[in-house]
Design a protein around this motif. Structure first.
Motif, PDB file in Angstrom:
ATOM      1  N   ARG A   1      40.552  44.249  31.268  1.00 46.03           N
ATOM      2  CA  ARG A   1      40.132  43.484  30.090  1.00 46.03           C
ATOM      3  C   ARG A   1      38.872  42.677  30.398  1.00 46.03           C
ATOM      4  O   ARG A   1      37.912  42.678  29.625  1.00 46.03           O
ATOM      5  N   GLU A   2      38.863  41.990  31.536  1.00 48.72           N
ATOM      6  CA  GLU A   2      37.708  41.180  31.911  1.00 48.72           C
ATOM      7  C   GLU A   2      36.471  42.051  32.125  1.00 48.72           C
ATOM      8  O   GLU A   2      35.377  41.711  31.686  1.00 48.72           O
TER       9      GLU A   2
ATOM     10  N   THR B   1      35.170  43.257  28.767  1.00 46.83           N
ATOM     11  CA  THR B   1      34.482  42.153  28.085  1.00 46.83           C
ATOM     12  C   THR B   1      33.110  41.916  28.718  1.00 46.83           C
ATOM     13  O   THR B   1      32.102  41.800  28.018  1.00 46.83           O
ATOM     14  N   ALA B   2      33.073  41.867  30.045  1.00 49.46           N
ATOM     15  CA  ALA B   2      31.803  41.655  30.751  1.00 49.46           C
ATOM     16  C   ALA B   2      30.824  42.781  30.447  1.00 49.46           C
ATOM     17  O   ALA B   2      29.631  42.540  30.246  1.00 49.46           O
TER      18      ALA B   2
ATOM     19  N   GLN C   1      29.223  42.112  27.175  1.00 52.24           N
ATOM     20  CA  GLN C   1      28.293  40.985  27.283  1.00 52.24           C
ATOM     21  C   GLN C   1      27.003  41.417  27.988  1.00 52.24           C
ATOM     22  O   GLN C   1      25.906  41.039  27.564  1.00 52.24           O
TER      23      GLN C   1
ATOM     24  N   GLU D   1      27.303  34.486  29.586  1.00 48.60           N
ATOM     25  CA  GLU D   1      28.692  34.728  29.174  1.00 48.60           C
ATOM     26  C   GLU D   1      29.369  35.708  30.123  1.00 48.60           C
ATOM     27  O   GLU D   1      30.549  35.531  30.461  1.00 48.60           O
ATOM     28  N   ALA D   2      28.639  36.725  30.544  1.00 46.07           N
ATOM     29  CA  ALA D   2      29.204  37.687  31.496  1.00 46.07           C
ATOM     30  C   ALA D   2      29.573  36.988  32.809  1.00 46.07           C
ATOM     31  O   ALA D   2      30.626  37.268  33.384  1.00 46.07           O
TER      32      ALA D   2
ATOM     33  N   THR E   1      30.480  33.892  33.188  1.00 46.85           N
ATOM     34  CA  THR E   1      31.717  33.131  32.942  1.00 46.85           C
ATOM     35  C   THR E   1      32.927  34.056  32.967  1.00 46.85           C
ATOM     36  O   THR E   1      33.950  33.753  33.600  1.00 46.85           O
ATOM     37  N   THR E   2      32.822  35.189  32.301  1.00 38.50           N
ATOM     38  CA  THR E   2      33.927  36.163  32.267  1.00 38.50           C
ATOM     39  C   THR E   2      34.233  36.680  33.665  1.00 38.50           C
ATOM     40  O   THR E   2      35.401  36.761  34.073  1.00 38.50           O
TER      41      THR E   2
ATOM     42  N   ALA F   1      35.949  34.188  35.969  1.00 33.40           N
ATOM     43  CA  ALA F   1      37.389  34.132  35.682  1.00 33.40           C
ATOM     44  C   ALA F   1      38.100  35.318  36.339  1.00 33.40           C
ATOM     45  O   ALA F   1      39.192  35.162  36.899  1.00 33.40           O
ATOM     46  N   ALA F   2      37.480  36.492  36.301  1.00 31.91           N
ATOM     47  CA  ALA F   2      38.062  37.666  36.960  1.00 31.91           C
ATOM     48  C   ALA F   2      38.123  37.458  38.467  1.00 31.91           C
ATOM     49  O   ALA F   2      39.100  37.837  39.120  1.00 31.91           O
TER      50      ALA F   2
END
Length: 155
Positions: free
Chosen positions: A40-41, A44-45, A48, A56-57, A59-60, A63-64
C-alpha cells in the motif's frame, strides 16, 4: 545538515531519465515472509512520485521505513525522492542504505549513479555502471539508462 545545490546546467542530466518506470518498484529480492506488507505504501509513493509530489512521497516512504527499516526498495525510492527534491546528501544516505541491504539492487545503482553526476562526480557514476554490468549485463534498462546519463553528462 548541509544540502548540496544542483547547478542549473546539471538539471538536464537529472531530468534526462524522466519519471522512472515503476515496474521496478519492487525490483529487489522478494521480501522475507515475515516482513511487513508495504504494498500500500509503495503504491501510494509510486503515485506521488509519478505526480512529482516528492515531499509527499518522502513522508509516505518514511512511514514505510518505520514499518520495515530493512526494505531496500523503500530506501531506494526515498533516495530517488530526495534526489528529485534536490537534497543530494539525504539521497546518498538512502541509496547507501539500499545498497547495504541489497548490494545487487539495480535501481539503487542506477539512481545513485545519476546522483553522482548531479554532484559532479562522474567517476563514481561509472563505478555504479560497472556494478550494473556485473549484475545484469549491458542489456538491462538500469544499465542503459545510466550509460545514457553518463554519455550526456557535461561538467
Amino acid at each position: 545538515m548541509s544540502m548540496l545545490r544542483i547547478p542549473a546546467g546539471l538539471l538536464a542530466v537529472a531530468l534526462l531519465a524522466g519519471t522512472p518506470a515503476f515496474a521496478d518498484m519492487n525490483d529487489s529480492t522478494e521480501a522475507a515472509p515475515s516482513a511487513p506488507d508495504l504494498s500500500r505504501e509503495l503504491k501510494t509513493a509510486r503515485g506521488q512520485i509519478e505526480q512529482q509530489r516528492y515531499a509527499e512521497a518522502i513522508t509516505t516512504l518514511k512511514a514505510a521505513e518505520q514499518k520495515d527499516p530493512t526494505n531496500a526498495n523503500v530506501h531506494n525510492w526515498l533516495g530517488y525522492s530526495y534526489r528529485k527534491s534536490g537534497n543530494l546528501d539525504a539521497a546518498f544516505r538512502s541509496y547507501g542504505t539500499a545498497l547495504k541491504l541489497d548490494p545487487k539492487h539495480k535501481g539503487a545503482h542506477e539512481y545513485i549513479g545519476e546522483a553522482y553526476l548531479m554532484a559532479r562526480q562522474p567517476d563514481k557514476a561509472r563505478e555504479h555502471l560497472v556494478a550494473l554490468k556485473s549484475i545484469c549485463g549491458t542489456g538491462c534498462e538500469e544499465y542503459r539508462d545510466l550509460e545514457q546519463a553518463i554519455a550526456a553528462y557535461k561538467p
